[in-house]
Design a protein around this motif. Structure first.
Motif, mmCIF file in Angstrom:
data_model
loop_
_atom_site.group_PDB
_atom_site.id
_atom_site.type_symbol
_atom_site.label_atom_id
_atom_site.label_comp_id
_atom_site.label_asym_id
_atom_site.label_seq_id
_atom_site.Cartn_x
_atom_site.Cartn_y
_atom_site.Cartn_z
ATOM 1 N N LYS A 1 0.766 -1.458 0.240
ATOM 2 C CA LYS A 1 0.013 -0.156 0.001
ATOM 3 C C LYS A 1 0.380 1.775 -0.536
ATOM 4 N N LEU A 2 1.824 0.905 0.193
ATOM 5 C CA LEU A 2 2.327 2.604 0.874
ATOM 6 C C LEU A 2 3.819 2.569 -0.606
ATOM 7 N N GLY A 3 4.249 3.351 -1.033
ATOM 8 C CA GLY A 3 4.821 3.930 -2.326
ATOM 9 C C GLY A 3 6.130 4.562 -2.010
ATOM 10 N N PRO B 1 3.507 8.798 7.111
ATOM 11 C CA PRO B 1 2.863 7.698 5.221
ATOM 12 C C PRO B 1 1.565 6.478 5.843
ATOM 13 N N MET B 2 2.317 5.511 6.890
ATOM 14 C CA MET B 2 0.642 4.697 6.636
ATOM 15 C C MET B 2 0.253 5.298 7.431
ATOM 16 N N GLN C 1 -1.178 7.956 7.002
ATOM 17 C CA GLN C 1 -1.727 9.359 6.670
ATOM 18 C C GLN C 1 -2.452 8.066 5.467
ATOM 19 N N ARG C 2 -2.031 7.068 4.794
ATOM 20 C CA ARG C 2 -2.794 6.108 3.854
ATOM 21 C C ARG C 2 -4.002 5.204 4.953
ATOM 22 N N PHE C 3 -4.338 5.423 6.028
ATOM 23 C CA PHE C 3 -5.335 4.979 6.955
ATOM 24 C C PHE C 3 -6.082 6.065 6.682
ATOM 25 N N ALA D 1 -6.128 8.481 5.056
ATOM 26 C CA ALA D 1 -7.143 8.054 3.261
ATOM 27 C C ALA D 1 -7.745 7.588 2.877
ATOM 28 N N THR D 2 -8.190 6.384 3.137
ATOM 29 C CA THR D 2 -9.359 5.576 2.380
ATOM 30 C C THR D 2 -10.003 5.455 3.964
ATOM 31 N N ASP D 3 -10.263 5.986 4.503
ATOM 32 C CA ASP D 3 -11.047 6.008 6.074
ATOM 33 C C ASP D 3 -12.460 6.654 5.658
#
Length: 72
Positions: free
Chosen positions: A5-7, A53-54, A56-58, A60-62
């Motif tokens: 999931k992370l880039g 980033p983890m 942030q990704r969490f 952003a997708t919640d």
């Protein structure tokens, strides 16, 4: 190859935050950094750099968070 999931990690001006992680979470973070480093071809010398980033990704997708944040 696994699609994580992370880039690549973007280097921004940081804000200092101190957290405690359970040992198992830390081990998984170190393992994730190793896999991500192999996948991107960029070694991750400091796995703690993945935490932001983890999170942030969490967020952003919640979907519930996005809905609550927009006030609808």
């Amino acid at each position: 190859m696994t699609k994580l999931k992370l880039g690549p990690i973007v280097d921004e001006k940081p804000v200092m935050v101190t957290i405690e992680l359970p040992a198992a979470v830390n081990r998984d973070l170190v393992a994730y950094a190793e896999v991500l480093g192999r996948e991107t071809g960029q070694p991750i010398p400091d796995p703690t750099k993945l935490i932001a980033p983890m999170v942030q990704r969490f967020m952003a997708t919640d979907r519930a968070f996005a809905k609550a944040r927009s006030g609808t």
